[in-house]
Design a protein around this motif. Structure first.
Motif, PDB file in Angstrom:
ATOM      1  N   LEU A   1      40.509 -17.562  22.779  1.00 23.84           N
ATOM      2  CA  LEU A   1      40.421 -17.229  23.870  1.00 23.84           C
ATOM      3  C   LEU A   1      39.336 -19.340  24.692  1.00 23.84           C
TER       4      LEU A   1
ATOM      5  N   LEU B   1      37.159 -11.320  20.479  1.00 14.60           N
ATOM      6  CA  LEU B   1      35.308 -11.557  20.747  1.00 14.60           C
ATOM      7  C   LEU B   1      34.567 -13.148  20.259  1.00 14.60           C
ATOM      8  N   VAL B   2      34.915 -12.628  19.336  1.00 13.67           N
ATOM      9  CA  VAL B   2      34.507 -14.171  18.250  1.00 13.67           C
ATOM     10  C   VAL B   2      34.522 -15.523  19.179  1.00 13.67           C
TER      11      VAL B   2
ATOM     12  N   ILE C   1      35.081 -15.717  22.048  1.00 16.40           N
ATOM     13  CA  ILE C   1      34.514 -15.691  23.009  1.00 16.40           C
ATOM     14  C   ILE C   1      33.638 -16.476  22.879  1.00 16.40           C
ATOM     15  N   GLY C   2      32.219 -16.237  22.755  1.00 12.59           N
ATOM     16  CA  GLY C   2      31.515 -16.872  21.817  1.00 12.59           C
ATOM     17  C   GLY C   2      31.363 -18.465  21.817  1.00 12.59           C
ATOM     18  N   ILE C   3      32.043 -18.296  21.062  1.00 13.38           N
ATOM     19  CA  ILE C   3      32.174 -19.682  20.688  1.00 13.38           C
ATOM     20  C   ILE C   3      32.469 -20.738  22.138  1.00 13.38           C
TER      21      ILE C   3
END
Lengths: 355, 332
Positions: free
Chosen positions: B73, B131-132, B134-136
């Motif tokens: 993402l 999820l990672v 998205i965080g990035i």
């Protein structure tokens, strides 16, 4: 303190002193907190926590990570502005508040059901992708549409009613209103998770094929879960529009959509107390990170916090607490906890198996 | 057999109608019904070129997913970062093509880093990988905002691709009898050409080379490929580099056709998501079909019913999901 309440979630009305302490603290909070802390921190955390609770319910119990929960809440907020009164002069049909709120919540639940019906035939990452696409599409739609949603400007001047001689946007009454709503849904989710529907939903999360083989309708379980989650998010959306007094596309933008995910994940998807923990941490960070770093860089801080949690403690702050607790109290039972944690781990449960 | 004949007949009729719409001089009743021909043809070309751009972005996304089941993402962030880097290099050296090359390479390397540092460490944990990323993408968007601020950047169109070409399509015939031809920007046609070239290149790479064979084998059965002595991690890194590099490449190409600004990362992430949902995750052909559909839907929506343009894209996505949840070319 919070973590203890989360852990003893097996008996919500029980006798655990930690729960009593939390309840007393939450009820007495506005008595000693300033208006700013009651309204901007307390009430806002409860609202965001309630929206994130709807995601926790879907993701934690149903294995469906829906990024459209903020969209559902934002939809309810828009319905309040469109059917109720606003000061912009677009729409604002002036319906009574109770009718508007009921329609907003029901509409949000139905929108969520619709989203569920679209995405529930898929699993895991597909659900994330589809719900994210829906959320972004809704954002662009309300921004482009001036006829109904008043485009870029959105709506302002949306007021909660004055009822029983109380103006409900005053910090203290509003805080108690949010607390009542949050507590209601918290216990509703706890209760629901042990109802036959909730157990069925968790079974669907753990192994859809086996559940299907047992003759249970996987699809309808998922869609009904979306309906309930939509009702929760929609109610929080009504509170949110009363809190802000306004609603614009920014409310349903990608930032907010992701923020809800961040709150739910930081708090922990394992128990319904998680989203509220995450919301408190998020709101505190949002308000006070300015003292530590440039306000402009808030997203970097929250992004890093999110990244660290996902990388090192996938079950969020709840997981951190459980591990710390088990290390202090039961050094020998670590292995046991580990096994338990693995079983409860929503990742292993919800990642789709390749067939 | 019957059904197939009907489908073929439908396609032929549709193509004939489209060709007639493009090349014939429109009669008055048609202009009364759907507006001027120039609007239609320009919208059509805009849609097709936008589809080409979407294909450039989405093909990398779908390639990475098809092989490694990684949903990246942060792909939109790579697009935007590629655009910014390309802009800086092009400004510094004065060569647009050099900027394009550097953007491709830098983003390709960042893709390898992402693969090695993040994805390899949590293999098989798809949700967590998502999820990672998205965080990035949150952090990347914020840092890019810090470095390049909220200003909109516009590339100078490279030499030789400037100006407009006259298409052999007559829009109206003047009362004097002289035909008026439709003009279209040269650069946008080039974008379309580049997208087609990349599409063919990817097809040749995947279907006619040894490494491509490994990639396809990896899509079908990763463990078996590893067992037969192929260094799977190397193949993964290579595919990730190509996928990410294409995003950076598209950042420069798209940044020149349109512009680069904060928020574009989300726009192209949405485009990639919808394109691969419609086309089918993991299929490059599907990405091409999906990109064309979405590009056309977006442009026709904007031209003919602006306030509801997004709805059209959305309806296509929902329609495809309702009939084929795995996407047009997707397999389960």
């Amino acid at each position: 303190m919070f973590g203890a309440a989360g852990k003893s979630s097996a008996y919500p009305l029980g006798i655990n002193p930690a729960i009593l302490l939390v309840a007393v603290f939450l009820l007495g909070y506005p008595l000693f907190a300033s208006d700013f802390f009651t309204f901007q921190i307390g009430a806002y955390s409860l609202i965001l926590g309630t929206i994130a609770l709807s995601l926790t319910m879907l993701a934690g119990y149903g294995g469906m990570v829906s990024l459209a929960q903020m969209t559902v809440a934002g939809f309810a907020a828009y319905v309040m502005a469109i059917l109720g009164t606003n000061s912009v002069g677009v729409m604002g049909l002036g319906w009574p508040w109770w009718l508007t709120a009921a329609i907003a919540i029901l509409g949000a639940a139905l929108l969520s059901t619709f989203i569920g019906a679209i995405s529930a035939r898929t699993e895991g990452i597909y659900t994330i992708m589809i719900t994210l696409a829906i959320a972004v599409a809704f954002f662009y739609f309300v921004r482009q549409n001036y006829v109904i949603f008043n485009g870029f400007t959105g709506f302002a001047g949306i007021e909660p009613p004055t009822l029983f001689g109380v103006y409900w946007r005053d910090p203290m009454p509003f805080y108690y209103l949010c607390l009542a709503v949050a507590a209601f849904f918290y216990f509703a989710v706890l209760y629901g998770s042990r109802s036959s529907f909730g157990l069925g939903l968790q079974a669907v999360r753990d192994n859809p094929r086996r559940v299907r083989a047992l003759g249970i309708n996987v699809f309808s379980h998922r869609v009904v879960a979306y309906f309930y989650a939509g009702a929760i998010a929609g109610t929080a959306g009504v509170l949110l529009v009363w809190f802000n007094g306004r609603v614009s596309p920014g409310l349903v933008g990608v930032d907010m959509v992701i923020d809800i995910l961040v709150i739910a994940v930081i708090g922990g998807l394992g128990a319904p107390i998680g989203p509220f923990l995450g919301a408190v941490a998020f709101v505190l960070l949002e308000n006070f990170a300015i003292d530590l770093i440039d306000r402009e860089r808030f997203n970097t801080v929250i992004g890093l916090a999110f990244l660290l949690i996902v990388l090192f403690s996938p079950d969020g702050m709840l997981g951190l607490w459980r591990r710390a607790e088990s290390r202090i109290r039961l050094p020998r039972a670590n292995a046991l906890w580990g096994a338990r944690a693995n079983r409860d781990d929503w990742h292993s449960a919800s990642s789709p198996k390749r067939m | 057999m019957q059904r197939r004949t009907l489908v073929v007949l439908g396609v032929v009729l549709f193509a004939a109608a489209l060709l007639w719409l493009i090349f014939a001089v429109w009669p008055d009743w048609l202009i009364d019904a759907i507006g001027r021909k120039k609007t239609f043809v320009t919208t059509l070309l805009n849609g097709v070129t936008l589809g080409g751009l979407y294909f450039l972005v989405a093909s990398g996304f779908t390639l990475v997913f098809g092989l490694m089941r990684n949903v990246n993402l942060a792909h939109g962030s790579m697009y935007l970062l590629g655009g910014y880097i390309g802009y800086e290099v092009a400004e510094a050296t004065g060569s647009w093509f050099f900027g394009l090359a550097v953007a491709f390479l830098v983003i390709a390397v960042s893709g390898i880093l992402l693969q090695v540092a993040i994805f390899r460490r949590m293999e098989g944990d798809e949700l967590r990988q998502t999820l990672v990323t998205i965080g990035i993408s949150i952090i990347a968007a914020d840092l890019m905002l810090a470095v390049w601020t909220g200003t909109t950047y516009q590339f100078d169109t490279p030499e030789g691709l400037y100006g407009a070409v006259v298409l052999p399509v007559i829009s109206v015939i003047k009362s004097s009898g002289a035909p008026v031809f439709i003009k279209y920007p040269m650069y946008r046609l080039t974008v379309l050409g580049v997208a087609v070239a990349v599409g063919i290149g990817l097809w040749v790479f995947l279907n006619r080379t040894r490494v491509g064979m490994m990639v396809r084998a990896g899509v079908n059965d990763r463990e078996m490929l590893a067992a037969s002595g192929v260094n799977v991690q190397l193949v993964f890194a290579l595919v990730f580099a190509i996928g990410a590099g294409l995003a950076g490449f598209a950042g420069v190409v798209g940044g020149t056709a349109l512009s680069i600004a904060p928020g574009e990362d989300i726009r192209y992430l949405l485009a990639s998501l919808v394109v691969v949902i419609v086309g089918g995750l993991g299929s490059v052909t599907g990405a091409a079909i999906g990109a064309l559909l979405i590009g056309l839907a977006e442009q026709f929506g904007l031209a003919y019913f602006p306030t509801y343009a997004v709805v059209l894209t959305f309806v296509i996505m929902v329609g495809v999901l309702a009939i084929r949840p795995q996407g047009i070319m997707g397999t389960r």
